[in-house]
Design a protein around this motif. Structure first.
Motif, PDB file in Angstrom:
ATOM      1  N   GLN A 193       1.297  -0.924   0.492  1.00 11.64           N
ATOM      2  CA  GLN A 193       0.042   0.028   0.129  1.00 11.64           C
ATOM      3  C   GLN A 193       0.833   1.073  -0.424  1.00 11.64           C
ATOM      4  O   GLN A 193       0.750   2.540  -0.320  1.00 11.64           O
ATOM      5  CB  GLN A 193      -1.347   0.171   0.995  1.00 11.64           C
ATOM      6  CG  GLN A 193      -1.786   0.893   1.330  1.00 11.64           C
ATOM      7  CD  GLN A 193      -2.908   0.656   2.082  1.00 11.64           C
ATOM      8  OE1 GLN A 193      -2.821   0.199   4.117  1.00 11.64           O
ATOM      9  NE2 GLN A 193      -3.994   1.410   2.056  1.00 11.64           N
ATOM     10  N   LEU A 194       2.141   1.524   0.823  1.00  7.63           N
ATOM     11  CA  LEU A 194       3.025   2.492   0.932  1.00  7.63           C
ATOM     12  C   LEU A 194       3.468   2.416  -0.560  1.00  7.63           C
ATOM     13  O   LEU A 194       3.189   3.664  -1.446  1.00  7.63           O
ATOM     14  CB  LEU A 194       4.367   1.950   1.650  1.00  7.63           C
ATOM     15  CG  LEU A 194       5.842   2.945   1.383  1.00  7.63           C
ATOM     16  CD1 LEU A 194       4.495   4.212   1.975  1.00  7.63           C
ATOM     17  CD2 LEU A 194       6.472   2.679   2.518  1.00  7.63           C
ATOM     18  N   LEU A 195       3.687   1.704  -1.507  1.00  9.73           N
ATOM     19  CA  LEU A 195       4.256   1.138  -2.941  1.00  9.73           C
ATOM     20  C   LEU A 195       3.136   2.276  -3.752  1.00  9.73           C
ATOM     21  O   LEU A 195       3.308   3.206  -4.360  1.00  9.73           O
ATOM     22  CB  LEU A 195       4.619   0.665  -3.220  1.00  9.73           C
ATOM     23  CG  LEU A 195       4.734   0.335  -5.344  1.00  9.73           C
ATOM     24  CD1 LEU A 195       5.293   1.340  -5.099  1.00  9.73           C
ATOM     25  CD2 LEU A 195       4.923  -1.010  -5.681  1.00  9.73           C
ATOM     26  N   THR A 236      -1.654  15.424  -2.165  1.00  9.40           N
ATOM     27  CA  THR A 236      -0.090  15.575  -1.369  1.00  9.40           C
ATOM     28  C   THR A 236       0.066  14.714  -0.856  1.00  9.40           C
ATOM     29  O   THR A 236      -0.807  13.899  -0.577  1.00  9.40           O
ATOM     30  CB  THR A 236      -1.080  17.140  -0.246  1.00  9.40           C
ATOM     31  OG1 THR A 236      -2.155  16.346   0.115  1.00  9.40           O
ATOM     32  CG2 THR A 236      -1.364  18.390  -0.852  1.00  9.40           C
ATOM     33  N   VAL A 237       0.604  14.850  -0.133  1.00  4.43           N
ATOM     34  CA  VAL A 237       1.299  13.810   0.991  1.00  4.43           C
ATOM     35  C   VAL A 237       0.848  13.148   1.991  1.00  4.43           C
ATOM     36  O   VAL A 237      -0.155  12.442   2.804  1.00  4.43           O
ATOM     37  CB  VAL A 237       2.619  13.944   1.661  1.00  4.43           C
ATOM     38  CG1 VAL A 237       3.307  12.978   2.728  1.00  4.43           C
ATOM     39  CG2 VAL A 237       3.822  13.803  -0.019  1.00  4.43           C
ATOM     40  N   GLU A 238       0.389  14.254   2.760  1.00  6.89           N
ATOM     41  CA  GLU A 238      -1.221  14.173   3.767  1.00  6.89           C
ATOM     42  C   GLU A 238      -1.813  13.422   3.417  1.00  6.89           C
ATOM     43  O   GLU A 238      -2.335  12.932   3.990  1.00  6.89           O
ATOM     44  CB  GLU A 238      -1.259  15.905   4.249  1.00  6.89           C
ATOM     45  CG  GLU A 238      -0.585  16.343   5.109  1.00  6.89           C
ATOM     46  CD  GLU A 238       1.012  17.091   3.873  1.00  6.89           C
ATOM     47  OE1 GLU A 238       1.722  17.108   4.524  1.00  6.89           O
ATOM     48  OE2 GLU A 238       1.171  16.789   3.122  1.00  6.89           O
ATOM     49  N   LYS A 239      -2.742  13.789   2.258  1.00 10.97           N
ATOM     50  CA  LYS A 239      -4.097  13.627   2.021  1.00 10.97           C
ATOM     51  C   LYS A 239      -4.730  12.166   1.791  1.00 10.97           C
ATOM     52  O   LYS A 239      -4.823  11.499   1.961  1.00 10.97           O
ATOM     53  CB  LYS A 239      -3.981  14.548   0.754  1.00 10.97           C
ATOM     54  CG  LYS A 239      -5.764  14.016   0.374  1.00 10.97           C
ATOM     55  CD  LYS A 239      -6.209  14.469  -0.685  1.00 10.97           C
ATOM     56  CE  LYS A 239      -6.453  15.948  -0.241  1.00 10.97           C
ATOM     57  NZ  LYS A 239      -6.701  17.535  -0.503  1.00 10.97           N
ATOM     58  N   LEU A 240      -2.796  12.062   1.536  1.00  7.20           N
ATOM     59  CA  LEU A 240      -2.425  10.442   1.073  1.00  7.20           C
ATOM     60  C   LEU A 240      -2.586   9.801   1.891  1.00  7.20           C
ATOM     61  O   LEU A 240      -3.058   8.192   2.066  1.00  7.20           O
ATOM     62  CB  LEU A 240      -1.312   9.722  -0.236  1.00  7.20           C
ATOM     63  CG  LEU A 240      -1.465  10.121  -1.277  1.00  7.20           C
ATOM     64  CD1 LEU A 240      -0.359  10.503  -2.240  1.00  7.20           C
ATOM     65  CD2 LEU A 240      -2.358   9.565  -2.160  1.00  7.20           C
ATOM     66  N   CYS A 241      -1.901   9.737   3.190  1.00  3.92           N
ATOM     67  CA  CYS A 241      -1.832   8.980   4.621  1.00  3.92           C
ATOM     68  C   CYS A 241      -2.630   9.102   4.774  1.00  3.92           C
ATOM     69  O   CYS A 241      -3.249   8.139   5.307  1.00  3.92           O
ATOM     70  CB  CYS A 241      -0.592  10.054   5.269  1.00  3.92           C
ATOM     71  SG  CYS A 241       0.516   9.990   4.410  1.00  3.92           S
ATOM     72  N   LEU A 300       7.167   9.613   2.552  1.00  8.24           N
ATOM     73  CA  LEU A 300       8.669  10.651   1.086  1.00  8.24           C
ATOM     74  C   LEU A 300       9.677   9.630   0.809  1.00  8.24           C
ATOM     75  O   LEU A 300      10.540   9.655  -0.158  1.00  8.24           O
ATOM     76  CB  LEU A 300       9.118  11.813   2.325  1.00  8.24           C
ATOM     77  CG  LEU A 300       7.405  12.935   2.404  1.00  8.24           C
ATOM     78  CD1 LEU A 300       8.251  13.891   3.107  1.00  8.24           C
ATOM     79  CD2 LEU A 300       7.671  13.471   0.328  1.00  8.24           C
ATOM     80  N   ASP A 301      10.396   8.999   2.224  1.00  3.53           N
ATOM     81  CA  ASP A 301      11.628   8.215   2.060  1.00  3.53           C
ATOM     82  C   ASP A 301      11.026   7.225   1.121  1.00  3.53           C
ATOM     83  O   ASP A 301      12.285   6.259   0.000  1.00  3.53           O
ATOM     84  CB  ASP A 301      11.674   7.494   4.200  1.00  3.53           C
ATOM     85  CG  ASP A 301      12.154   8.166   4.148  1.00  3.53           C
ATOM     86  OD1 ASP A 301      13.048   9.669   4.281  1.00  3.53           O
ATOM     87  OD2 ASP A 301      12.064   8.244   5.881  1.00  3.53           O
ATOM     88  N   CYS A 302       9.923   6.541   0.715  1.00  2.00           N
ATOM     89  CA  CYS A 302       9.261   5.122   0.179  1.00  2.00           C
ATOM     90  C   CYS A 302       9.915   6.503  -1.508  1.00  2.00           C
ATOM     91  O   CYS A 302      10.131   5.277  -2.099  1.00  2.00           O
ATOM     92  CB  CYS A 302       8.268   4.628   0.279  1.00  2.00           C
ATOM     93  SG  CYS A 302       8.494   3.443  -1.269  1.00  2.00           S
ATOM     94  N   GLU A 303       8.767   7.604  -1.448  1.00  2.00           N
ATOM     95  CA  GLU A 303       9.412   8.014  -3.247  1.00  2.00           C
ATOM     96  C   GLU A 303      10.801   8.085  -3.356  1.00  2.00           C
ATOM     97  O   GLU A 303      10.943   7.877  -4.406  1.00  2.00           O
ATOM     98  CB  GLU A 303       8.956   9.759  -2.671  1.00  2.00           C
ATOM     99  CG  GLU A 303       8.946  10.710  -4.213  1.00  2.00           C
ATOM    100  CD  GLU A 303       8.601  11.989  -4.107  1.00  2.00           C
ATOM    101  OE1 GLU A 303       8.096  12.589  -5.064  1.00  2.00           O
ATOM    102  OE2 GLU A 303       8.395  12.371  -2.718  1.00  2.00           O
ATOM    103  N   VAL A 304      11.604   8.476  -2.921  1.00  2.00           N
ATOM    104  CA  VAL A 304      13.022   8.381  -3.567  1.00  2.00           C
ATOM    105  C   VAL A 304      13.578   7.127  -3.232  1.00  2.00           C
ATOM    106  O   VAL A 304      14.531   6.618  -4.624  1.00  2.00           O
ATOM    107  CB  VAL A 304      14.396   9.220  -2.470  1.00  2.00           C
ATOM    108  CG1 VAL A 304      15.120   8.861  -2.712  1.00  2.00           C
ATOM    109  CG2 VAL A 304      14.277  10.574  -1.463  1.00  2.00           C
ATOM    110  N   LEU A 305      12.797   5.890  -2.639  1.00  2.00           N
ATOM    111  CA  LEU A 305      13.131   5.126  -3.068  1.00  2.00           C
ATOM    112  C   LEU A 305      12.914   4.502  -4.765  1.00  2.00           C
ATOM    113  O   LEU A 305      14.017   3.718  -5.191  1.00  2.00           O
ATOM    114  CB  LEU A 305      13.490   3.826  -2.303  1.00  2.00           C
ATOM    115  CG  LEU A 305      13.416   2.250  -2.301  1.00  2.00           C
ATOM    116  CD1 LEU A 305      14.382   1.854  -2.388  1.00  2.00           C
ATOM    117  CD2 LEU A 305      13.146   1.473  -1.385  1.00  2.00           C
TER     118      LEU A 305
END
Length: 295
Positions: A100-102, A120-125, A138-143
């Protein structure tokens, strides 16, 4: 002179299609030459993934589609996000509790490319019932960006629609209707891994064929076999392959409608105070099955 500010108002209108670009065969040929580059390299359920199963991908896809629809994203966002999901899973072994994070990361990236105002990041969370933190996203986005080699301008089926429709002898007042139905078929295909290995041009062509067939739209002297041959010639697709793809798309729609009807009947029969009707303006929560995967 007054300046009109439309922030927070209606969606920003998109630029009209340029007939010079649509009529230039080189543009379509460039899309056709690049599409294979952005397709999953292997059937990753057999070769790469140990924990992720096809039914998990389908549950994730339906959740992502629901989020994109509720947020009124552009039609291209969901198929593009699923392209990122498939490309990532085809090269990186992934634990099921990271799926789900992916999906959330891929929606974020796709909306940045295809939306005027991205998610937005907040809305997706919030859509994950806060099972994912903003920092994790955000960390997974870089990966994900690293694994996709920062190559995000994927060629997807939606990119072919305007070029194919431009070359079809459809009534002017029916073009937009056929396009809307074809976009629905493309989104449906994106939820089913069976279509992941198909070239985007074939998905687009088959979706337009299925839309025309379902709407019973007349394409001048072209109908049935002749229309299929014309569609195949536009994208250089084998006629038999296109027929098979279109039939598979129509079968997928029929199955989807059947499942939706059954789900509605089951929901109606078991509706109790524990299953309240959703409030207007409330966000879609994470479906139970997707939450199970995320545990």
């Amino acid at each position: 002179m007054e300046l009109l500010c439309v922030e927070g108002g209606p969606r920003v209108p998109r630029a009209e299609r340029d007939p010079q670009l649509l009529g230039d065969r080189r543009v379509l040929q460039n899309l056709l030459s690049q599409e294979e580059r952005y397709s999953p390299r292997v059937s990753y359920f057999h070769c790469v993934q140990k924990e992720i199963k096809p039914y998990m991908r389908k549950m994730l896809a339906f959740w992502m589609l629901e989020v994109c629809e509720e947020q009124k994203c552009e039609e291209e966002v969901f198929p593009l996000a699923m392209n990122y999901v498939d490309r990532y899973l085809s090269s990186v072994p992934t634990q099921k509790n990271h799926l789900q994070l992916l999906g959330a990361v891929c929606m974020l990236l796709a909306s940045k490319l295809r939306e005027t105002m991205p998610l937005t990041v907040e809305k997706l969370c919030i859509y994950t019932d806060n099972s994912i933190t903003p920092q994790q996203l955000l960390d997974c986005e870089v990966l994900v960006l690293e694994k996709l080699k920062w190559d995000l301008v994927s060629v997807i089926a939606n990119d072919f629609l305007a070029h194919i429709l431009y070359r079809l002898p459809l009534p002017t007042d029916k073009v937009e209707l056929v396009k809307k139905h074809a976009q629905t078929f493309i989104a449906l295909c994106a939820t089913d891994y069976t279509f992941a290995m198909y070239p985007p041009s074939m998905i687009a062509t088959g979706s337009i064929g299925a839309a025309i067939h379902g709407l019973s739209v007349s394409a001048n002297s072209f109908s049935g076999e002749a229309l299929t041959e014309l569609l195949a010639s536009i994208t250089g697709t084998e006629v038999d392959c296109l027929k098979a793809c279109q039939e598979q798309i129509e079968a997928a729609l029929a199955e989807s409608l059947k499942q939706a009807s059954q789900s509605q009947q089951e929901y109606s029969s078991r509706k109790t105070p524990d299953y309240p009707a959703s409030q207007n303006g409330s966000m879609t929560s994470t479906p139970t099955d997707v939450t199970d995967i995320n545990l």
